[in-house]
Design an enzyme around this catalytic site. Structure first.
Site, PDB file in Angstrom:
ATOM      1  N   GLY A 291       0.850  -0.994  -0.094  1.00 15.37           N
ATOM      2  CA  GLY A 291      -0.001   0.393  -0.084  1.00 15.37           C
ATOM      3  C   GLY A 291       0.751   0.886   0.314  1.00 15.37           C
ATOM      4  O   GLY A 291       0.550   2.544   0.137  1.00 15.37           O
TER       5      GLY A 291
ATOM      6  N   LEU B 155      -8.607  -9.182 -11.825  1.00 17.61           N
ATOM      7  CA  LEU B 155      -9.225  -8.606 -12.826  1.00 17.61           C
ATOM      8  C   LEU B 155     -10.630  -7.968 -12.546  1.00 17.61           C
ATOM      9  O   LEU B 155     -11.885  -8.415 -11.692  1.00 17.61           O
ATOM     10  CB  LEU B 155      -9.794  -9.518 -13.594  1.00 17.61           C
ATOM     11  CG  LEU B 155      -9.498  -9.012 -15.525  1.00 17.61           C
ATOM     12  CD1 LEU B 155      -9.004  -8.009 -16.097  1.00 17.61           C
ATOM     13  CD2 LEU B 155     -10.319 -10.159 -16.287  1.00 17.61           C
TER      14      LEU B 155
ATOM     15  N   ASN C 265      -5.439   2.585 -13.046  1.00 21.30           N
ATOM     16  CA  ASN C 265      -4.368   1.307 -12.528  1.00 21.30           C
ATOM     17  C   ASN C 265      -3.013   2.220 -13.601  1.00 21.30           C
ATOM     18  O   ASN C 265      -2.818   3.106 -13.892  1.00 21.30           O
ATOM     19  CB  ASN C 265      -4.589   0.311 -13.002  1.00 21.30           C
ATOM     20  CG  ASN C 265      -3.806  -0.231 -12.708  1.00 21.30           C
ATOM     21  OD1 ASN C 265      -3.746  -0.865 -11.354  1.00 21.30           O
ATOM     22  ND2 ASN C 265      -3.266  -1.442 -13.280  1.00 21.30           N
TER      23      ASN C 265
ATOM     24  N   HIS D 242       0.819   0.365 -13.361  1.00 20.87           N
ATOM     25  CA  HIS D 242       1.414  -0.895 -13.630  1.00 20.87           C
ATOM     26  C   HIS D 242       3.124  -0.478 -13.510  1.00 20.87           C
ATOM     27  O   HIS D 242       3.578   0.516 -13.947  1.00 20.87           O
ATOM     28  CB  HIS D 242       1.299  -0.885 -14.956  1.00 20.87           C
ATOM     29  CG  HIS D 242       1.818  -2.254 -15.217  1.00 20.87           C
ATOM     30  ND1 HIS D 242       1.197  -3.550 -14.682  1.00 20.87           N
ATOM     31  CD2 HIS D 242       2.888  -2.415 -15.884  1.00 20.87           C
ATOM     32  CE1 HIS D 242       1.961  -4.629 -15.582  1.00 20.87           C
ATOM     33  NE2 HIS D 242       2.827  -3.963 -16.035  1.00 20.87           N
TER      34      HIS D 242
ATOM     35  N   ASP E 267      -4.448  -4.614 -18.044  1.00 19.49           N
ATOM     36  CA  ASP E 267      -3.306  -3.641 -18.715  1.00 19.49           C
ATOM     37  C   ASP E 267      -3.245  -3.533 -20.219  1.00 19.49           C
ATOM     38  O   ASP E 267      -2.302  -2.859 -20.668  1.00 19.49           O
ATOM     39  CB  ASP E 267      -2.043  -4.214 -18.522  1.00 19.49           C
ATOM     40  CG  ASP E 267      -1.410  -4.501 -17.199  1.00 19.49           C
ATOM     41  OD1 ASP E 267      -2.075  -3.897 -16.075  1.00 19.49           O
ATOM     42  OD2 ASP E 267      -0.598  -5.663 -16.752  1.00 19.49           O
TER      43      ASP E 267
ATOM     44  N   GLU F 143       6.302   5.896  -9.272  1.00 21.80           N
ATOM     45  CA  GLU F 143       5.271   5.942  -8.969  1.00 21.80           C
ATOM     46  C   GLU F 143       4.874   6.964  -7.745  1.00 21.80           C
ATOM     47  O   GLU F 143       3.517   7.849  -8.457  1.00 21.80           O
ATOM     48  CB  GLU F 143       4.853   4.556  -8.469  1.00 21.80           C
ATOM     49  CG  GLU F 143       5.015   3.232  -9.450  1.00 21.80           C
ATOM     50  CD  GLU F 143       4.051   2.429  -8.744  1.00 21.80           C
ATOM     51  OE1 GLU F 143       4.161   0.854  -9.559  1.00 21.80           O
ATOM     52  OE2 GLU F 143       4.412   2.042  -7.589  1.00 21.80           O
TER      53      GLU F 143
HETATM   54  C1  GRF Z   1       3.276  -1.025  -7.549  1.00 21.25           C
HETATM   55  O1  GRF Z   1       3.984  -0.778  -8.167  1.00 21.25           O
HETATM   56  C2  GRF Z   1       1.783  -0.614  -8.182  1.00 21.25           C
HETATM   57  O2  GRF Z   1       2.007  -0.233 -10.293  1.00 21.25           O
HETATM   58  C3  GRF Z   1       1.250  -1.980  -9.051  1.00 21.25           C
HETATM   59  O3  GRF Z   1       1.469  -2.710  -8.185  1.00 21.25           O
HETATM   60  C4  GRF Z   1       2.816  -1.892  -7.001  1.00 21.25           C
HETATM   61  C5  GRF Z   1       1.889  -1.520  -5.470  1.00 21.25           C
HETATM   62  O4  GRF Z   1       2.878  -1.623  -4.779  1.00 21.25           O
HETATM   63  N1  GRF Z   1      -0.121  -2.056  -9.718  1.00 21.25           N
HETATM   64  P1  GRF Z   1       1.919  -1.049  -3.118  1.00 21.25           P
HETATM   65  O5  GRF Z   1       1.208  -1.589  -2.718  1.00 21.25           O
HETATM   66  O6  GRF Z   1       1.205   0.786  -3.931  1.00 21.25           O
HETATM   67  O7  GRF Z   1       3.944  -0.652  -2.429  1.00 21.25           O
END
Ligand code: GRF
Length: 194
Positions: A12, A87, A102, A104, A145, A174
């Site tokens: 998270g 999904l 989402n 990725h 995706d 991210e």
């Molecule tokens: C992230 O790398 C995101 O891109 C992917 O899942 C991961 C989640 O990481 N969809 P976190 O639990 O937010 O640290």
């Protein structure tokens, strides 16, 4: 005020960034965290911030539309997936069409699809000898995706980087971009916070 639900099943860290970023917004806030794992660390992150949580099971997720009642109860206007591996079923895609995104951890369409998550992505990127990787934020449709791409950011990979190092670089991207891109989508009139 737009209420965001974050769907997450893992540690998270992105859910935490989103919750903390929007805690200072006058336009949107993280109002609910949804997880399919009752013991996911993301639920503690939610509790520490007094954000309500909802744990779903596979049968009610896929064979009923009960989740829509919960999302209505919290007046959820936007859904952000952040490490949610199931999904998304058609009723949810339809209801939140263009209002569900989402993130990725690679440059889609490469290194995406079923089974491509977590360290598997970074190991595949490393094995292919890529010189760059990055993140993709995209709308959610009924396939893993494959929704329309909204945003990508890239980072350089050195040949010495381990998959763990690649993961660290990607995670930094991210955390930097996901909240801001969501803000641009949800609150288009808001000045970008730098
Ligand atoms: C992230 O790398 C995101 O891109 C992917 O899942 C991961 C989640 O990481 N969809 P976190 O639990 O937010 O640290």
């Amino acid at each position: 005020m737009t209420n965001i639900a974050v769907f997450a099943s893992g540690t998270g860290s992105n859910a935490r960034c989103l919750a903390d970023y929007f805690a200072h917004s006058s336009c949107a806030r993280v109002r609910l965290i949804v997880s399919n794992k009752p013991d996911a660390p993301v639920l503690s992150i939610a509790r520490e911030r007094h954000i309500p949580t909802h744990v779903i099971d596979r049968i009610s997720f896929y064979e009923s539309e009960q989740l829509l009642t919960v999302l209505n109860e919290y007046k959820i206007g936007f859904i952000a997936l952040a490490g949610f591996l199931w999904l998304v079923p058609p009723y949810l895609v339809r209801t939140y069409w263009q209002r569900m995104v989402n993130i990725h951890p690679a440059l889609l369409p490469a290194y995406g699809g079923k089974g491509m998550y977590g360290m598997r992505v970074h190991e595949a990127v490393k094995a292919a000898g890529e010189r760059e990787t990055g993140i993709t934020i995209h709308y959610v449709n009924e396939r893993y995706d494959e929704g329309d791409i909204i945003f990508q950011a890239r980072c350089y990979i050195s040949s010495e980087d381990s998959p763990e190092e690649i993961a660290r670089k990607v995670q930094a991207l991210e955390h930097e971009h996901y909240p801001k891109v969501l803000e641009r989508l949800i609150c288009p009139k808001t000045e970008l916070r730098l």
